[in-house]
Design a protein around this motif. Structure first.
Motif, PDB file in Angstrom:
ATOM      1  N   UNK A 277       6.641   0.257   4.645  1.00  0.00           N
ATOM      2  CA  UNK A 277       6.107   0.427   4.632  1.00  0.00           C
ATOM      3  C   UNK A 277       5.638   0.596   3.298  1.00  0.00           C
ATOM      4  N   UNK A 278       6.399   1.559   2.794  1.00  0.00           N
ATOM      5  CA  UNK A 278       5.927   1.407   0.978  1.00  0.00           C
ATOM      6  C   UNK A 278       5.541   0.146   0.609  1.00  0.00           C
ATOM      7  N   UNK A 279       6.103  -0.306   1.035  1.00  0.00           N
ATOM      8  CA  UNK A 279       5.951  -1.635   0.227  1.00  0.00           C
ATOM      9  C   UNK A 279       5.169  -2.814   0.974  1.00  0.00           C
ATOM     10  N   UNK A 280       4.360  -2.283   2.178  1.00  0.00           N
ATOM     11  CA  UNK A 280       3.474  -2.963   2.515  1.00  0.00           C
ATOM     12  C   UNK A 280       2.115  -2.344   1.766  1.00  0.00           C
ATOM     13  N   UNK A 281       1.886  -1.015   1.353  1.00  0.00           N
ATOM     14  CA  UNK A 281       1.297  -0.092   1.202  1.00  0.00           C
ATOM     15  C   UNK A 281       0.659  -0.633  -0.760  1.00  0.00           C
ATOM     16  N   UNK A 282       1.942  -1.214  -1.259  1.00  0.00           N
ATOM     17  CA  UNK A 282       1.358  -2.193  -2.308  1.00  0.00           C
ATOM     18  C   UNK A 282       1.375  -3.074  -2.218  1.00  0.00           C
ATOM     19  N   UNK A 283       1.740  -3.865  -1.093  1.00  0.00           N
ATOM     20  CA  UNK A 283       0.649  -5.046  -1.047  1.00  0.00           C
ATOM     21  C   UNK A 283      -0.629  -4.589  -0.354  1.00  0.00           C
ATOM     22  N   UNK A 284      -1.084  -3.824  -0.026  1.00  0.00           N
ATOM     23  CA  UNK A 284      -2.737  -3.839   0.489  1.00  0.00           C
ATOM     24  C   UNK A 284      -3.490  -3.982  -1.265  1.00  0.00           C
ATOM     25  N   UNK A 285      -2.649  -2.805  -1.557  1.00  0.00           N
ATOM     26  CA  UNK A 285      -3.277  -2.702  -2.836  1.00  0.00           C
ATOM     27  C   UNK A 285      -3.809  -3.923  -4.144  1.00  0.00           C
ATOM     28  N   UNK A 286      -2.583  -4.452  -3.531  1.00  0.00           N
ATOM     29  CA  UNK A 286      -2.258  -5.990  -4.428  1.00  0.00           C
ATOM     30  C   UNK A 286      -3.574  -6.540  -3.455  1.00  0.00           C
ATOM     31  N   UNK A 287      -3.240  -7.147  -2.457  1.00  0.00           N
ATOM     32  CA  UNK A 287      -4.219  -7.626  -1.781  1.00  0.00           C
ATOM     33  C   UNK A 287      -5.817  -7.698  -1.961  1.00  0.00           C
ATOM     34  N   UNK A 289      -6.739  -6.232  -5.248  1.00  0.00           N
ATOM     35  CA  UNK A 289      -7.581  -6.703  -5.763  1.00  0.00           C
ATOM     36  C   UNK A 289      -6.956  -8.031  -6.254  1.00  0.00           C
ATOM     37  N   UNK A 290      -6.929  -9.528  -4.852  1.00  0.00           N
ATOM     38  CA  UNK A 290      -6.356 -10.450  -5.492  1.00  0.00           C
ATOM     39  C   UNK A 290      -7.801 -11.222  -5.484  1.00  0.00           C
ATOM     40  N   UNK A 291      -8.821 -10.545  -5.905  1.00  0.00           N
ATOM     41  CA  UNK A 291      -9.822 -11.887  -5.976  1.00  0.00           C
ATOM     42  C   UNK A 291      -9.621 -13.517  -6.442  1.00  0.00           C
ATOM     43  N   UNK A 292      -8.717 -13.213  -7.918  1.00  0.00           N
ATOM     44  CA  UNK A 292      -7.956 -14.709  -8.222  1.00  0.00           C
ATOM     45  C   UNK A 292      -7.606 -15.529  -7.870  1.00  0.00           C
TER      46      UNK A 292
END
Ligand SMILES: *Cc1c(COP(=O)(O)O)cnc(C)c1O
Length: 396
Positions: A277-287, A289-292
């Protein structure tokens, strides 16, 4: 005499092998998001759903590494629902513009749970579905005991006709947001209008849209400018563009509370590990902001489609990172996949019954981690591998 279950299974498997449809497992050694080593040989991979490359992102992997316990130890309603699960649910609800979200261990279980609860809540409920919906949606309706009516792929009028035939029945209209095998996008705005008019409930499975399309990667519903009132039931998975594993349903508080009360695939199973769940929350934040990464993905897809067009490889009308190459017979799809493999390129042949008979294909998928030169290498290999006979008649 009593029939033998195991003998029947062996006979079915032999028949599948004789039909050239036998499925075989490959054991993959750790890769880097572009490459993987399979049976000791290194391949360039075009078959992963890790569209943004987050499965190998150091911040996501580091979040898993900070685990202080391996598993959650219990189901959510017992004492397995940790602070990390709750924080992830809030992040997913905020991202998708919903009041609440609820975690499930897999997408199969999320669809099964929500369909069991919703279709089971009124006798005689019907499930109306796109013909190319994911297996989890078909199975969800069957397991719920609902009458299942399917409409032709992408045909919102077909959905309207099915609804009009059964005016007195409660109805759930379910569709993939981005279709997992064809890569195209459902006509969500039209479906939402029809559902509103007909008093039906719209359910979108956005496994392949989330992270990839829409403002901040919020998915196909946001890309269609629709909100919670239009698509009250949104399901998404964590194992595709988010790069981890698991799934969620997002919607109103009352939907989520109802699922907590009644969804058997939520209640009677162990909560996902808190570190996941913690890793998935990091992934949500990255996703978000992932316009690049999304822009890079779009340019790789455009490069592939332009090159494939020059080679006479007729593609389906997909703008997403799922780019199927329809080859027709299962044998041809397997031969092309084998020819690519001989050149060190891994692409999956998808055969019936996953796709309709005569529609066997290579399901090519792209990742933001691919280089433009990877696309060129793929195109050159396809030019050598795809027989001339299937180049123009490939798509009807
Ligand atoms: C992958 C997928 C699922 C299942 O999700 P899992 O978490 O892998 O079980 C459901 N729906 C669609 C459209 C998918 O592509």
């Amino acid at each position: 005499m009593r029939p033998s279950l195991l003998a029947a299974l062996a006979a079915a498997a032999s028949k599948r092998e004789a039909d050239g449809l036998y499925r075989r497992l490959r054991t993959v050694d750790a890769g880097d998001g572009r490459h993987a080593t399979v049976d000791g040989r290194r391949y360039l991979v075009f078959g992963s759903n890790d569209y943004l490359g987050l499965a190998h992102h150091p911040d996501v992997v580091a979040a898993l590494g900070r685990a202080v316990q391996a598993g959650s130890g219990a189901a959510h309603l017992v004492n397995g629902h940790t602070r990390e699960h709750s924080a992830l649910e809030e992040a997913l609800a905020a991202w998708t513009g919903r009041e609440k979200s609820l975690l499930f261990s897999t997408g199969m279980m999320a669809n099964a749970g929500l369909m069991q609860v919703l279709l089971g809540s009124v006798a005689g409920s019907i499930s109306i579905q796109d013909r190319l919906n994911h297996a989890s949606l078909i199975d969800g309706a069957r397991a719920a005991g609902a009458e299942l009516r399917r409409y032709p792929h992408g045909d919102a009028d077909g959905a309207a006709r099915q609804l009009a035939l059964r005016p007195g029945h409660a109805a759930l209209v379910s569709t993939d947001g981005v279709f997992s095998m064809d890569g195209d996008i459902a006509p969500l705005a039209t479906l939402a209008g029809i559902c509103r008019r007909e008093g039906a409930l719209l359910h979108v499975d956005d496994a392949h849209g989330l992270g990839v399309i829409g403002q901040q990667g919020a998915g196909s519903v946001v890309a269609a400018n629709l909100g919670m009132a239009d698509v009250p039931v949104l399901m998404g998975t964590l194992g595709k563009a988010l790069g981890t594993s698991g799934a969620f349903v997002a919607g109103s508080s009352s939907l989520v509370e109802g699922l907590v009360q009644f969804a058997r695939s939520y209640i009677y199973t162990t909560a996902m590990p808190p570190a996941l769940a913690a890793a998935s929350r990091v992934a949500v934040g990255l996703a978000q902001a992932a316009d690049d990464r999304r822009a890079r993905l779009a340019s790789l897809v455009a490069r592939f489609r332009a090159g494939a067009g020059q080679l006479g490889l007729a593609l389906l009308p997909s703008s997403t990172p799922i780019q199927p190459l329809i080859l027709g017979e299962a044998g041809i799809a397997c031969a092309v996949a084998a020819a690519l493999a001989a050149e060190g390129i891994l692409a999956t042949a998808i055969r019936p019954p996953t796709v309709p008979v005569g529609k066997a294909r290579l399901r090519l998928t792209f990742s933001a981690l691919h280089e433009p030169s990877d696309i060129d290498r793929l195109l050159e290999a396809l030019d050598r591998a795809v027989p001339e006979t299937v180049r123009d008649r490939a798509v009807q």
